[in-house]
Design a protein around this motif. Structure first.
Motif, PDB file in Angstrom:
ATOM      1  N   GLU A 205       0.838  -1.217   0.000  1.00  0.00           N
ATOM      2  CA  GLU A 205       0.000   0.000   0.000  1.00  0.00           C
ATOM      3  C   GLU A 205       0.866   1.258   0.000  1.00  0.00           C
ATOM      4  N   ILE A 206       1.884   1.236   0.846  1.00  0.00           N
ATOM      5  CA  ILE A 206       2.748   2.419   0.955  1.00  0.00           C
ATOM      6  C   ILE A 206       3.487   2.647  -0.361  1.00  0.00           C
ATOM      7  N   GLU A 208       2.624   1.696  -3.336  1.00  0.00           N
ATOM      8  CA  GLU A 208       1.716   2.102  -4.407  1.00  0.00           C
ATOM      9  C   GLU A 208       1.261   3.553  -4.223  1.00  0.00           C
ATOM     10  N   LYS A 209       0.906   3.868  -2.960  1.00  0.00           N
ATOM     11  CA  LYS A 209       0.399   5.222  -2.674  1.00  0.00           C
ATOM     12  C   LYS A 209       1.454   6.296  -2.988  1.00  0.00           C
ATOM     13  N   HIS A 210       2.719   5.930  -2.738  1.00  0.00           N
ATOM     14  CA  HIS A 210       3.776   6.940  -2.864  1.00  0.00           C
ATOM     15  C   HIS A 210       4.730   6.614  -4.009  1.00  0.00           C
ATOM     16  N   LYS A 211       4.225   5.974  -5.042  1.00  0.00           N
ATOM     17  CA  LYS A 211       5.161   5.451  -6.044  1.00  0.00           C
ATOM     18  C   LYS A 211       5.894   6.539  -6.819  1.00  0.00           C
ATOM     19  N   ASP A 212       5.277   7.704  -6.952  1.00  0.00           N
ATOM     20  CA  ASP A 212       5.993   8.773  -7.669  1.00  0.00           C
ATOM     21  C   ASP A 212       7.207   9.236  -6.861  1.00  0.00           C
ATOM     22  N   LYS A 213       6.971   9.394  -5.561  1.00  0.00           N
ATOM     23  CA  LYS A 213       8.043   9.820  -4.669  1.00  0.00           C
ATOM     24  C   LYS A 213       9.160   8.770  -4.609  1.00  0.00           C
ATOM     25  N   LEU A 214       8.767   7.504  -4.787  1.00  0.00           N
ATOM     26  CA  LEU A 214       9.714   6.411  -4.556  1.00  0.00           C
ATOM     27  C   LEU A 214      10.375   5.938  -5.860  1.00  0.00           C
ATOM     28  N   LYS A 215      10.369   6.783  -6.862  1.00  0.00           N
ATOM     29  CA  LYS A 215      11.079   6.415  -8.101  1.00  0.00           C
ATOM     30  C   LYS A 215      12.581   6.359  -7.818  1.00  0.00           C
ATOM     31  N   PRO A 451      23.749 -15.142  -4.253  1.00  0.00           N
ATOM     32  CA  PRO A 451      22.521 -14.967  -5.061  1.00  0.00           C
ATOM     33  C   PRO A 451      21.268 -14.805  -4.219  1.00  0.00           C
ATOM     34  N   SER A 452      21.222 -15.498  -3.051  1.00  0.00           N
ATOM     35  CA  SER A 452      20.040 -15.326  -2.207  1.00  0.00           C
ATOM     36  C   SER A 452      20.384 -15.538  -0.741  1.00  0.00           C
ATOM     37  N   LEU A 453      19.810 -14.698   0.076  1.00  0.00           N
ATOM     38  CA  LEU A 453      19.917 -14.840   1.526  1.00  0.00           C
ATOM     39  C   LEU A 453      18.947 -15.940   1.962  1.00  0.00           C
ATOM     40  N   GLY A 454      19.298 -16.630   3.063  1.00  0.00           N
ATOM     41  CA  GLY A 454      18.357 -17.588   3.633  1.00  0.00           C
ATOM     42  C   GLY A 454      17.144 -16.884   4.230  1.00  0.00           C
ATOM     43  N   GLY A 455      17.375 -15.716   4.753  1.00  0.00           N
ATOM     44  CA  GLY A 455      16.315 -14.938   5.382  1.00  0.00           C
ATOM     45  C   GLY A 455      15.398 -14.297   4.361  1.00  0.00           C
ATOM     46  N   SER A 456      14.424 -13.567   4.874  1.00  0.00           N
ATOM     47  CA  SER A 456      13.379 -13.047   4.007  1.00  0.00           C
ATOM     48  C   SER A 456      13.206 -11.551   4.180  1.00  0.00           C
ATOM     49  N   LEU A 457      12.902 -10.920   3.113  1.00  0.00           N
ATOM     50  CA  LEU A 457      12.506  -9.521   3.101  1.00  0.00           C
ATOM     51  C   LEU A 457      11.492  -9.413   1.972  1.00  0.00           C
ATOM     52  N   PRO A 458      10.573  -8.481   2.083  1.00  0.00           N
ATOM     53  CA  PRO A 458       9.508  -8.423   1.059  1.00  0.00           C
ATOM     54  C   PRO A 458       9.984  -7.696  -0.194  1.00  0.00           C
ATOM     55  N   LEU A 459      11.075  -8.178  -0.768  1.00  0.00           N
ATOM     56  CA  LEU A 459      11.691  -7.435  -1.861  1.00  0.00           C
ATOM     57  C   LEU A 459      10.943  -7.578  -3.187  1.00  0.00           C
ATOM     58  N   GLU A 463       9.857  -4.863  -6.900  1.00  0.00           N
ATOM     59  CA  GLU A 463       9.750  -5.202  -8.321  1.00  0.00           C
ATOM     60  C   GLU A 463       8.321  -5.026  -8.819  1.00  0.00           C
ATOM     61  N   LYS A 464       7.385  -5.529  -7.969  1.00  0.00           N
ATOM     62  CA  LYS A 464       5.992  -5.568  -8.398  1.00  0.00           C
ATOM     63  C   LYS A 464       5.389  -4.169  -8.521  1.00  0.00           C
ATOM     64  N   TYR A 465       5.632  -3.334  -7.484  1.00  0.00           N
ATOM     65  CA  TYR A 465       4.955  -2.025  -7.470  1.00  0.00           C
ATOM     66  C   TYR A 465       5.787  -0.913  -8.081  1.00  0.00           C
ATOM     67  N   LEU A 466       7.114  -1.080  -8.083  1.00  0.00           N
ATOM     68  CA  LEU A 466       7.958   0.014  -8.542  1.00  0.00           C
ATOM     69  C   LEU A 466       8.854  -0.394  -9.704  1.00  0.00           C
ATOM     70  N   ALA A 467       8.850  -1.672 -10.035  1.00  0.00           N
ATOM     71  CA  ALA A 467       9.681  -2.184 -11.130  1.00  0.00           C
ATOM     72  C   ALA A 467      11.148  -1.796 -10.955  1.00  0.00           C
ATOM     73  N   THR A 468      11.602  -1.862  -9.714  1.00  0.00           N
ATOM     74  CA  THR A 468      12.975  -1.435  -9.409  1.00  0.00           C
ATOM     75  C   THR A 468      13.746  -2.600  -8.790  1.00  0.00           C
TER      76      THR A 468
END
Lengths: 507, 507
Positions: A205-206, A208-215, A451-459, A463-468
């Motif tokens: 939500e955050i 998406e709501k602030h996607k212009d700011k978060l470019k 290539p990948s951490l064992g741990g998790s982050l909502p990364l 990609e999904k909301y900002l394509a970054t």
């Protein structure tokens, strides 16, 4: 904010294999260690578990003040949903910079059970120890204003490493550059999340709501530990994660174990059998199709994995166990597979509180780690299907009706968190190469490329909301008790972390 | 002690199938219900968990006062070991009586976890409810001095049934006889133990130290519930009991489940597998030789068991489960076998406190119920041998050395309580026949004769140290949540209990 600049003589001292910038940053830090740690201890003293709304607000406010003291324009980014911890945001525009990098850390922490922490150590009254608890470390007084600080000391407290150290190191790296009068090479944005340990439920939500700011061109994520070998690491992906809770029901009321034992069903035994059915003795998950859907590594990733220094034996010794799960597979192989882990189990009481009863229910907290290709809800459904296949009636309701009780011999309540999927950034992107180069410029040692951490982050959300793309550059010591009692950070890791981020801001 | 005697008219009222004595006792009770319950509530308000030394002392003192108010000569019987809860003792010599009966109850209670009790109900602030919680009972104000008391009301609080109700009913039965001017038929001794729920660890010392004083022809034990059919029961034996704790170790420190999950061993999974190995899906214990050593029932006992009213379906409905353990065996059959029951399990946290960790250890509290022929330590050793046979290194030490950790792939700490063995008194002894006759004279209903209770009491000690038989005559309602949260007693059961004990004192 009282800080000192060292005389130029020291700044331009003896040549090092690290970049001169890193050397300058180190000298600035050395001249200001006590004030820096004092600010950090202030940050650690504020409770930051997500459901402590007041603590979360205070933490955000403290970070805003830290940013303002560094001349950063700040703003709280709310979600669309009310009452969600805001992200603390800030930005610095650099004349002529063509790229923008967002530096991410999270300011919320895992839940705490103060009773489980070592004596004298409280989650939100952080203390210094002269070594790790495991190595016999003792609590020492906080260093006085001019006292020399031993970088092997540790600071114990919730979020000392996960992830207030990230917030602090990022902001201090920026402070170093400004104090040294050095302009960053990229536009900088700061994004400090307040809901990561609760599954980043509203991050989308955050964003998406602030996607212009978060470019931006890249998110650099400061979370997790450096490699167990002690070397800095650059991590290109993370596993996903989804939490489940399984509660098995038996009698409606607790029963005397003498009058009813071995006649009335025992929920702790039922749960034990259910959990035992999920993995074999080598830790391989027996749930149907559990290892399907996995996207294989690219050749570049495979090569990187082959170069990761082996730490299995070191870690077994350090952690004190003889036999790992996995039937001989290495740690780095295993953390690149989907996993099922029991986080906790509970039924009635043990120890002094134990009574001769048959409990009414037994509960297990599970977490599933997901690799690229897994979908959180699809993976959780495999677990639910497995529980059903063991003969259970599965419901999401907390209260079981009499009809259900008399209809089904085995009843489990299974709830599934929202969870999120894994993410992996390609290591050969030009901006990824810049990051590797920057981190390498901050150390004399080899840098581990993971290539990948064992741990998790909502990364995947970025990609999904900002394509970054995102790249994770962790700073904490690996033995930090992250997510558990007695969380801590080794002071040298904070110092190294500042240097890493100074280099990244000038990548 | 303010009590009333009813006019003779009521005392000699309408004829009943019960003995006139029981009728008289009932009328006395009816005239004094409020004062009686007020005294009982006072007893319930005193904490009585064994490790609460002050609470235990206060409880003993309160009972001494109750006895003195009834004109009984009292004494505290200490163990040889210091600091052990004393037994509260009293005696009444009856002219021309040839037999002596000791009436036993215990005044200590099971440990409490107030968080697990229902809202508004605290273990030591007993309250009245207008029905059982399971039947939607609500808290009601304590009845005023002259308010009519509904015998279906319940009193909720720790030891409301187990076993302060026993202490209270025995003393009140004696009060009834003295107030009615009726002389008991036997010399009476009172023995109220203070350490039963902690395994009666020092009862043998007390019995041995005071064995001259404790000479008698019979111990009548007031503990446990009446039969689930609601009928009064006379119980000739009890199962033995021994508690064990099994703690399985993994890493020295809690680990992030993402970075180490499915590589580092998970103690909750190890414990689940270990527990699961102990019983099959029908609840049959798979531990080698577990069902050996059992002394078979005599023909008299077998006949008595055959006459026990079946309650399995009633109880399954009441307790809310469809399938019992035992593969079709009845409750009464199963409680006459050795059993293994999980009292509780714990590893890290679940629910709101759950975190994404791999815990350091996992613990299970077990209790083994023993039948005649089993020895507590021999039975526990079978469990230990089973754990070893699953590949575990077993120690009794809480702290595991690094050498042990690196030598053994599976490590469990197993501790065993002292425990005690089962006991069974022959049903055809003349004094046993007297007891049966007396209890039958107190009710119009059939009396259940039970060779052995499923529950446990250290009755073998009375045989061992005093060579005296024991017979148990319980009074509590079967749905009393004994040993668990929300323990309660149905008021009618107190009233019935007083009548039973009046009859027994005049057996």
């Amino acid at each position: 904010m009282k800080r000192y600049l060292l005389p130029l003589l020291l700044i331009t001292g003896f040549a090092s294999a690290q970049s001169p910038l890193v050397e300058q940053a180190r000298n600035y830090r050395k001249a200001n260690e006590n004030a820096l740690l004092s600010e950090f201890m202030g940050l650690l003293s504020i409770p930051n578990v997500v459901y402590d709304t007041i603590g979360i607000q205070k933490t955000a406010t403290y970070i805003v003040k830290m940013m303002e003291a560094r001349g950063i324009k700040t703003q709280l980014l709310d979600a669309t949903t009310k009452g969600v911890p805001p992200a603390v945001y800030g930005e610095v525009n650099v004349p002529n910079a063509t790229k923008t990098v967002i530096f991410y850390a999270h300011y919320d922490g895992q839940p705490v059970n103060p009773n489980q922490w070592a004596e004298g150590i409280e989650p939100f009254k952080s203390v210094f120890l002269d070594a790790s608890l495991e190595k016999g470390g003792k609590i020492i007084p906080a260093p006085k204003a001019n006292e020399k600080i031993n970088p092997e000391w540790r600071i114990y407290g919730r979020s000392a490493s996960d992830d207030k150290a990230g917030v602090f190191s990022i902001l201090t790296a920026y402070e170093v550059l400004t104090k040294l009068g050095i302009q960053p090479s990229v536009n900088i944005k700061f994004f400090f999340e307040g809901e990561e340990e609760a599954g980043s439920t509203h991050l989308s939500e955050i964003l998406e709501k602030h996607k212009d700011k978060l470019k931006s061109d890249l998110w650099v994520i400061c979370d997790g530990p450096v490699h167990q070998s002690g070397k800095k690491q650059v991590v290109f992906g993370v596993r996903g994660d989804v939490n489940m809770e399984v509660k098995v029901y038996a009698s409606k009321r607790p029963l005397h174990s003498g009058h009813y034992g071995n006649w009335a069903p025992n929920p702790a035994m039922l749960l034990s059998k259910l959990l035992a059915s999920m993995k074999d003795d080598n830790g391989r998950v027996l749930i149907k199709d559990f290892y399907d859907d996995v996207v294989p590594f690219t050749e570049t990733e495979k090569k990187a994995i082959a170069k990761v220094p082996p730490v299995d034996e070191q870690m077994r010794n350090e952690l004190g166990f003889m036999r790992a799960e996995g039937g001989g597979k290495s740690l780095v192989e295993l953390i690149n597979l989907p996993s099922l882990n029991i986080n906790g189990i509970s039924s009635a009481n043990v120890g002094k509180m134990a009574a001769n009863v048959i409990p009414v229910s037994a509960t297990a907290a599970l977490d599933l780690r997901l690799v690229l290709g897994n979908d959180a809800q699809r993976q959780a459904q495999k677990v639910i299907d497995h529980i059903k296949a063991q003969g259970y009636y599965v419901t999401q309701n907390e209260s079981i009706t009499d009809e259900e009780r008399m209809k089904y011999p085995l009843i489990a309540r299974v709830t599934t968190g929202k969870g999120y999927n894994a993410q992996r950034t390609k290591m050969d992107l030009p901006i990824a190469q810049n990051v590797i180069k920057a981190v390498k410029s901050s150390t004399n040692e080899e840098v581990v490329l993971m290539p990948s951490l064992g741990g998790s982050l909502p990364l995947f959300l970025f990609e999904k909301y900002l394509a970054t793309p995102t790249i994770t550059v962790p700073i904490a010591n690996h033995d930090n008790n992250q997510h558990a009692e007695n969380e801590n950070i080794r002071i040298q890791n904070i110092w190294n972390g500042i240097e890493t981020y100074v280099a990244l801001m000038k990548m």
